[in-house]
Design a protein around this motif. Sequence first.
Motif, PDB file in Angstrom:
ATOM      1  N   ILE A  74       0.832  -1.193   0.000  1.00 49.34           N
ATOM      2  CA  ILE A  74       0.000   0.000   0.000  1.00 49.34           C
ATOM      3  C   ILE A  74       0.873   1.252   0.000  1.00 49.34           C
ATOM      4  CG2 ILE A  74      -1.926   1.172   1.115  1.00 49.34           C
ATOM      5  CD1 ILE A  74      -2.476  -1.758   0.250  1.00 49.34           C
ATOM      6  N   TYR A  75       0.570   2.161  -0.953  1.00 44.95           N
ATOM      7  CA  TYR A  75       1.245   3.452  -1.041  1.00 44.95           C
ATOM      8  C   TYR A  75       0.189   4.549  -1.024  1.00 44.95           C
ATOM      9  CZ  TYR A  75       5.122   0.575  -2.768  1.00 44.95           C
ATOM     10  OH  TYR A  75       6.094  -0.384  -2.907  1.00 44.95           O
ATOM     11  N   PRO A  80       4.640   7.850  -0.335  1.00 46.07           N
ATOM     12  CA  PRO A  80       4.720   7.394  -1.733  1.00 46.07           C
ATOM     13  C   PRO A  80       5.886   6.446  -2.024  1.00 46.07           C
ATOM     14  CG  PRO A  80       5.619   9.599  -1.550  1.00 46.07           C
ATOM     15  CD  PRO A  80       5.087   9.249  -0.191  1.00 46.07           C
ATOM     16  N   ARG A  81       6.851   6.341  -1.135  1.00 47.22           N
ATOM     17  CA  ARG A  81       8.052   5.568  -1.434  1.00 47.22           C
ATOM     18  C   ARG A  81       8.084   4.215  -0.748  1.00 47.22           C
ATOM     19  NH1 ARG A  81       9.473   7.870  -6.017  1.00 47.22           N
ATOM     20  NH2 ARG A  81       9.619  10.143  -5.821  1.00 47.22           N
ATOM     21  N   ASP A  82       7.735   4.192   0.522  1.00 45.70           N
ATOM     22  CA  ASP A  82       7.855   2.968   1.307  1.00 45.70           C
ATOM     23  C   ASP A  82       6.495   2.308   1.459  1.00 45.70           C
ATOM     24  OD1 ASP A  82      10.616   3.402   1.727  1.00 45.70           O
ATOM     25  OD2 ASP A  82      10.148   4.836   3.323  1.00 45.70           O
ATOM     26  N   GLY A  83       6.255   1.296   0.651  1.00 45.46           N
ATOM     27  CA  GLY A  83       4.989   0.593   0.722  1.00 45.46           C
ATOM     28  C   GLY A  83       4.912  -0.300   1.949  1.00 45.46           C
ATOM     29  N   ARG A  96      -5.269   1.146   9.782  1.00 49.00           N
ATOM     30  CA  ARG A  96      -4.336   1.422  10.864  1.00 49.00           C
ATOM     31  C   ARG A  96      -2.882   1.181  10.450  1.00 49.00           C
ATOM     32  NH1 ARG A  96      -1.919  -1.824  14.488  1.00 49.00           N
ATOM     33  NH2 ARG A  96      -3.191  -3.615  13.889  1.00 49.00           N
ATOM     34  N   LEU A  97      -2.655   0.155   9.648  1.00 49.79           N
ATOM     35  CA  LEU A  97      -1.288  -0.240   9.319  1.00 49.79           C
ATOM     36  C   LEU A  97      -0.675   0.568   8.186  1.00 49.79           C
ATOM     37  CD1 LEU A  97      -1.616  -4.140   9.496  1.00 49.79           C
ATOM     38  CD2 LEU A  97      -0.566  -2.623  11.190  1.00 49.79           C
ATOM     39  N   THR A  98      -1.503   1.079   7.267  1.00 50.48           N
ATOM     40  CA  THR A  98      -0.964   1.612   6.012  1.00 50.48           C
ATOM     41  C   THR A  98      -1.297   3.057   5.694  1.00 50.48           C
ATOM     42  OG1 THR A  98      -2.851   1.016   4.611  1.00 50.48           O
ATOM     43  CG2 THR A  98      -1.259  -0.723   5.092  1.00 50.48           C
ATOM     44  N   GLY A  99      -2.286   3.659   6.306  1.00 38.92           N
ATOM     45  CA  GLY A  99      -2.706   4.992   5.901  1.00 38.92           C
ATOM     46  C   GLY A  99      -3.668   4.991   4.737  1.00 38.92           C
ATOM     47  N   SER A 119       9.639  -4.229  -9.086  1.00 37.71           N
ATOM     48  CA  SER A 119       9.990  -4.108 -10.505  1.00 37.71           C
ATOM     49  C   SER A 119       9.653  -2.726 -11.042  1.00 37.71           C
ATOM     50  CB  SER A 119       9.264  -5.178 -11.319  1.00 37.71           C
ATOM     51  OG  SER A 119       9.730  -6.462 -10.980  1.00 37.71           O
ATOM     52  N   VAL A 120      10.351  -2.350 -12.101  1.00 37.18           N
ATOM     53  CA  VAL A 120      10.249  -0.995 -12.639  1.00 37.18           C
ATOM     54  C   VAL A 120       8.839  -0.667 -13.112  1.00 37.18           C
ATOM     55  CG1 VAL A 120      10.989  -1.711 -14.962  1.00 37.18           C
ATOM     56  CG2 VAL A 120      11.323   0.662 -14.220  1.00 37.18           C
ATOM     57  N   VAL A 121       8.087  -1.646 -13.596  1.00 34.62           N
ATOM     58  CA  VAL A 121       6.720  -1.379 -14.045  1.00 34.62           C
ATOM     59  C   VAL A 121       5.900  -0.768 -12.928  1.00 34.62           C
ATOM     60  CG1 VAL A 121       6.105  -3.798 -13.572  1.00 34.62           C
ATOM     61  CG2 VAL A 121       4.605  -2.393 -14.999  1.00 34.62           C
ATOM     62  N   ASN A 122       6.042  -1.281 -11.716  1.00 29.63           N
ATOM     63  CA  ASN A 122       5.285  -0.754 -10.586  1.00 29.63           C
ATOM     64  C   ASN A 122       5.774   0.628 -10.181  1.00 29.63           C
ATOM     65  OD1 ASN A 122       3.888  -3.264 -10.356  1.00 29.63           O
ATOM     66  ND2 ASN A 122       5.649  -4.096  -9.275  1.00 29.63           N
ATOM     67  N   ASP A 123       7.094   0.809 -10.106  1.00 27.19           N
ATOM     68  CA  ASP A 123       7.642   2.096  -9.692  1.00 27.19           C
ATOM     69  C   ASP A 123       7.267   3.211 -10.662  1.00 27.19           C
ATOM     70  OD1 ASP A 123       8.768   1.312  -7.330  1.00 27.19           O
ATOM     71  OD2 ASP A 123      10.784   1.038  -8.125  1.00 27.19           O
ATOM     72  N   ARG A 124       7.383   2.935 -11.956  1.00 27.98           N
ATOM     73  CA  ARG A 124       7.088   3.976 -12.946  1.00 27.98           C
ATOM     74  C   ARG A 124       5.638   4.448 -12.812  1.00 27.98           C
ATOM     75  NH1 ARG A 124      10.545   3.427 -17.575  1.00 27.98           N
ATOM     76  NH2 ARG A 124      12.669   3.414 -16.743  1.00 27.98           N
ATOM     77  N   ILE A 125       4.721   3.506 -12.736  1.00 28.23           N
ATOM     78  CA  ILE A 125       3.301   3.858 -12.695  1.00 28.23           C
ATOM     79  C   ILE A 125       2.941   4.465 -11.348  1.00 28.23           C
ATOM     80  CG2 ILE A 125       0.957   2.941 -12.785  1.00 28.23           C
ATOM     81  CD1 ILE A 125       2.011   0.832 -14.768  1.00 28.23           C
ATOM     82  N   LYS A 126       3.374   3.837 -10.274  1.00 27.46           N
ATOM     83  CA  LYS A 126       3.045   4.319  -8.928  1.00 27.46           C
ATOM     84  C   LYS A 126       3.566   5.728  -8.684  1.00 27.46           C
ATOM     85  CE  LYS A 126       5.752   3.326  -5.757  1.00 27.46           C
ATOM     86  NZ  LYS A 126       6.951   3.938  -5.135  1.00 27.46           N
ATOM     87  N   ASN A 127       4.834   5.962  -9.015  1.00 25.05           N
ATOM     88  CA  ASN A 127       5.426   7.280  -8.775  1.00 25.05           C
ATOM     89  C   ASN A 127       4.741   8.358  -9.600  1.00 25.05           C
ATOM     90  OD1 ASN A 127       7.230   6.057  -7.039  1.00 25.05           O
ATOM     91  ND2 ASN A 127       8.898   5.974  -8.525  1.00 25.05           N
ATOM     92  N   ALA A 128       4.411   8.033 -10.849  1.00 23.74           N
ATOM     93  CA  ALA A 128       3.793   9.036 -11.723  1.00 23.74           C
ATOM     94  C   ALA A 128       2.376   9.365 -11.283  1.00 23.74           C
ATOM     95  CB  ALA A 128       3.798   8.531 -13.169  1.00 23.74           C
ATOM     96  N   VAL A 129       1.586   8.366 -10.916  1.00 23.83           N
ATOM     97  CA  VAL A 129       0.180   8.622 -10.586  1.00 23.83           C
ATOM     98  C   VAL A 129       0.043   9.351  -9.262  1.00 23.83           C
ATOM     99  CG1 VAL A 129      -0.411   6.496  -9.330  1.00 23.83           C
ATOM    100  CG2 VAL A 129      -2.122   7.602 -10.805  1.00 23.83           C
TER     101      VAL A 129
END
Length: 343
Positions: A74-75, A80-83, A96-99, A119-129
Amino acid sequence: MRQILIFVSILSLSFAKSVTLLKEAQLTEELINDPRYIIWETAEGLFEVEDLQDANDNDNATLFATEDDVSFYIYTPEHPRDGVEIKESQLHNILRLTGFRINRPTLVIIHGWRNNFESVVNDRIKNAVLLNNNINVIVVDWSPIAAKGYIRAQGSVLAVGNYIGDFLLRLDDELNHRIRKLTIVGHSLGAHIAGNAGARTNGLIETIIGLDPAGPLFSKSRTDNRLDPTDGKYVHVIHTNDGMLGWGIRMGHVDYYPNGGKSQPGCGIDLVGNCAHSRAYEYYAESLTNDHFVSRLCTSNSDYTRGRCSSNPSTRMGGYPVEQGPHGDYFLATNNRSPFARG
């Protein structure tokens, strides 16, 4: 061909009898073009060659996924960085655990074969959105299965999709996070898992985005284990490597074919399609901060490149949320490198 495979048998990987490890010089055009095999380039620059004829073995399928197979990271805009990893059994503690916030919309990201939550697919999409949207992001990790051979991973997409779908239904039923607030995006096998998750929720997911859905071992006539338009209220598909790792048949309410949907500019000698296959998530990630992927409704890429569709309806590929009006096949051209969008 037989002599080549025998010669490299000493390099065979131990995790699957049908997989052989080759160097680039040992790949032949015949081997690359033979649909009997799927070839994957490893991070070390070697090539895994898997014989898909072994898919007839019913023992390859995972019929039911468990907590040992699937985790959820969960991000949030605040983190946004530490899931934060949670298991299905921890659902009641997700706030309670994740926000995680019930009143926010949620984007679910599902990786493909040989990937994991980092993997990069997750980072690219997650960071951008998360840059411009007040949303929750759930990155699904099904790497215990995705790390196995392709046959096993492909045979498990229904089980993994059902497991994710049940998790999302519990979010709705038990925590009141409505299905209509969900968007699922999946790459490669993850696109079909997204479709199966949507089918598990009776097609109530607001939007499903398929990024170059995987092709090998899937059938056009069988929609019970793959992405199709009935899986969500609106299904938006981007094709970038038809005929190799991806599959270019119509699978959504709207299907996009950048540069024709087979090979992608800037990929050079893309022997087995890894680069073109990855471009689907690169284009989508860029579209989250750049809305210039303008495409045209057209009957073929040939007509599009000849300017025969210049007066047809246009729409923008990707984005969040996606534009839900367009239906049909849309074509566009991209740049060789980022920024890919031409406007």
